[in-house]
Motif scaffolding. Structure first.
Motif, mmCIF file in Angstrom:
data_model
loop_
_atom_site.group_PDB
_atom_site.id
_atom_site.type_symbol
_atom_site.label_atom_id
_atom_site.label_comp_id
_atom_site.label_asym_id
_atom_site.label_seq_id
_atom_site.Cartn_x
_atom_site.Cartn_y
_atom_site.Cartn_z
ATOM 1 N N THR A 64 1.144 -1.449 0.139
ATOM 2 C CA THR A 64 0.106 0.110 -0.121
ATOM 3 C C THR A 64 0.753 1.277 -0.127
ATOM 4 O OG1 THR A 64 -1.737 -1.307 1.299
ATOM 5 C CG2 THR A 64 -1.724 1.079 1.471
ATOM 6 N N ALA A 65 1.932 0.796 0.762
ATOM 7 C CA ALA A 65 2.938 2.774 0.586
ATOM 8 C C ALA A 65 3.420 2.447 -0.271
ATOM 9 C CB ALA A 65 4.051 2.405 1.837
ATOM 10 N N THR A 66 3.827 1.484 -1.036
ATOM 11 C CA THR A 66 4.517 1.771 -2.687
ATOM 12 C C THR A 66 3.361 2.257 -3.526
ATOM 13 O OG1 THR A 66 6.022 -0.596 -1.506
ATOM 14 C CG2 THR A 66 5.532 0.012 -4.012
ATOM 15 N N ARG A 67 2.433 1.934 -3.472
ATOM 16 C CA ARG A 67 1.472 2.511 -4.813
ATOM 17 C C ARG A 67 1.456 3.592 -3.423
ATOM 18 N NH1 ARG A 67 -0.266 1.221 -9.035
ATOM 19 N NH2 ARG A 67 -0.662 -0.849 -8.910
ATOM 20 N N LEU A 68 0.767 4.327 -2.606
ATOM 21 C CA LEU A 68 0.961 5.327 -2.239
ATOM 22 C C LEU A 68 2.246 6.493 -3.219
ATOM 23 C CD1 LEU A 68 -0.227 8.057 -0.806
ATOM 24 C CD2 LEU A 68 1.680 7.385 1.068
#
Length: 169
Positions: A64-68
């Motif tokens: 999720t942090a990578t997508r953000l």
């Protein structure tokens, strides 16, 4: 746990993005603010972001942090006067295949290249030496009396030229 980064995106590759957490994070006002702006760890830490979905596995949190990250980089492109010819990535993110894949998803047909693709990984160039070279150039520009910051670009409140400080506007 205990790692300073997700080496090669291995943890994110094992996880699934959490849509609810991602949407809460994407609502951060910094992402909608127009340039000039610059932020870092003083804003983008888990402690300062809205709480992730309770019980979210670490691998899902990493995904999720990578997508953000990918979405925020791609979102910043909307402030350009037109679509870029390409996006060039340097630093640790350029060595993270999960981030590169997500970023390519986000920028669509815009070519995505790394500094290594451009040959900047040869001759001992590293993230640290590129940063050192950039600061050396800024110092040289200052010594020559050339402006080394553009307030309209960086948001700096003062520009230095020839040892004199000038205030914009």
């Amino acid at each position: 746990m205990g790692q300073s980064c997700d080496e090669d995106g291995r943890l994110a590759a094992q996880g699934r993005e959490d849509a609810a957490t991602l949407e809460r994070w994407l609502a951060h006002p910094e992402l909608a603010a127009p340039p000039p702006k610059a932020t870092g760890r003083e804003v983008w830490t888990l402690a300062r972001l809205p709480a992730p979905t309770p019980g979210l596995p670490l691998s899902d949190l990493a995904a999720t942090a990578t997508r953000l990250t990918a979405r925020s980089v791609a979102g910043a492109l909307r402030f350009l006067p037109g679509p870029p010819d390409e996006v060039v990535i340097a630093g640790g993110g350029a060595r993270n295949p999960v981030l590169l894949r997500m970023l390519q998803d986000e920028v669509g047909a815009v070519p995505l290249r790394t500094f290594a693709d451009l040959g900047w990984d040869r001759c001992g160039w590293t993230d640290a030496t590129r940063e050192a070279a950039a600061f050396a150039f800024l110092g040289y520009a200052h010594a020559q009396g050339w402006p080394n910051t553009l307030p309209q670009t960086t948001g700096a409140r003062r520009a230095v030229s020839g040892g004199k400080i000038s205030l914009p506007g």
